[in-house]
Design an enzyme around this catalytic site. Sequence first.
Site, PDB file in Angstrom:
ATOM      1  CG  ASP A 118      38.770  41.405  41.879  1.00 37.80           C
ATOM      2  OD1 ASP A 118      37.711  41.278  41.220  1.00 37.80           O
ATOM      3  OD2 ASP A 118      39.892  41.374  41.354  1.00 37.80           O
ATOM      4  CG  ASP A 168      36.909  41.355  37.784  1.00 38.60           C
ATOM      5  OD1 ASP A 168      36.694  41.831  38.918  1.00 38.60           O
ATOM      6  OD2 ASP A 168      37.763  40.479  37.573  1.00 38.60           O
ATOM      7  CE1 TYR A 180      43.705  39.353  43.130  1.00 38.53           C
ATOM      8  CE2 TYR A 180      41.716  38.647  41.992  1.00 38.53           C
ATOM      9  CZ  TYR A 180      42.569  39.656  42.409  1.00 38.53           C
ATOM     10  OH  TYR A 180      42.278  40.965  42.111  1.00 38.53           O
ATOM     11  CD  GLU A 226      41.143  45.578  36.965  1.00 42.34           C
ATOM     12  OE1 GLU A 226      42.168  45.064  36.466  1.00 42.34           O
ATOM     13  OE2 GLU A 226      40.068  44.970  37.093  1.00 42.34           O
TER      14      GLU A 226
END
Length: 496
Positions: free
Chosen positions: A85, A88, A236, A476
């Site tokens: 995603d 990571d 999430y 990120e």
Amino acid sequence: MARNAFSFPGNVPAFRVFHALLFLLLLSPISAGHDYHDALRKSILFFEGQRSGKLPPDQRLRWRRDSALHDGASVGVDLTGGYYDAGDNIKFGFPMAFTTTLLSWSIIDFGRNMGPELSNAVKAVKWGTDYLLKATAVPNVIFVQVGDAYSDHNCWERPEDMDTLRTVYKIDKNHPGSDVAGETAAALAAASIVFRSRDPAYSRLLLNRAVRVFEFADRYRGAYSSSLRSAVCPFYCDVNGYQDELLWGAAWLHKASRRRDYREYIVKNEVVLRAGDTINEFGWDNKHAGINVLVSKEVLMGKAEYFESFKRNADGFMCSILPGISHPQVQYSPGGLIFKAGGSNMQHVTSLSFLLLAYSKYLSHARKIVPCGETSASPALLKRLAQRQVDYILGDNPLRMSYMVGYGTRYPRRIHHRGSSLPSTQAHPAHIGCKAGSRYFLSPNPNPNVLVGAVVGGPNVTDAFPDSRPYFQESEPTTYINAPLVGLLAYFSAHP
Ligand SMILES: *[C@@H]1O[C@H](CO)[C@@H](O)[C@H](O)[C@H]1NC(C)=O
């Protein structure tokens, strides 16, 4: 819902405040002209850097290698492939499905503006749908995550080296997840439109699967955030409930199949959108504004008067994000960037800008404008607002830097991304273990591998950006920042 509840400062005539601020916003540097096509190419290339599984021979981003080749084996299924995603190495099914839906929408509305990049964009969708087909192969089961997020986040490892727990999480009749299932149905249905003429057999497979997944989502109702709480939250977690994903899934299925029962489902469930003050949000958690814009397309470009209320909602949403109006949900930074509370602001910038641009296109087609209390918004205005956000991302901002890695001369060098920040397996073939990676995480040096096209979370509300790995909210990248940006860049590359 506070559709017209604008509050204006002091006793200055509202329309003057509005016009003065808008004027400033639109006058702010219309740049040296951006190479939108270059940015488009890069925004799609980014998805190759996020690929999990066995990489194909035509992989262009060469510092990545095969990874996670045994995903699913612990439960006897093949769950290799799909996307990580963000920075990571977890495969989170919920944002992966949302990413696939938005990439598909980008192609459906703006594919004709992509030129030679169209085939790469279609490949990016297929990398998502090939995985979602595996994850939904068994009826009434969806594999919704591979990898233990705590184990993964405890390490700074290349995906190629991963030795963290690849736990497989699923939903089923007794552990329902209408949120992630509804989004998965939306992704499969949207992608079936992308492949309709390109690969009719694949398109039919996607649509049939979408129908089955939606039935499961609707019949076995519940939140995956409850069924799988400790695995998916706080990562999430679907905070805003699953009703919106069911409606969103139905809207995409209606668009893909034109079946009357979906139309009736949509009309009957419109009431979902009247619950609470989150109607003007759009992202992986909340689909409300996206539903309204998507369904309004049928009102504005077709003759679907039974969906008229969705258009009123979409109008209200457009008014709610115009700059110069004080409202609770959206702010603008001094440099002109849309800003919303919570992490990774750029996801809001790209998804809201996508809706501005898409709605502008539908309105133009119908020769309509948006009534906003004492003023109104033309399609041209909505389009300029969207372009202003894209230009901010590409460098028209107080720091004069691009927030897309590899675009322009100044861009983020220390993004929060394991694969990008650790040496590649070519440069350093030996295994780098969980904690051995920490020195690369903490290093002040630029990342050795340029993740071309990655757009990061971006500056804070004062337009400041630290360019530092530990600041993950700012540094990120995520797949769902880029997915709507692909559509925006396609349009502006054809209409600069
Ligand atoms: C924004 O970032 C700058 C630089 O890192 C920092 O000084 C400032 O306090 C931040 N502002 C907010 C509102 O977080």
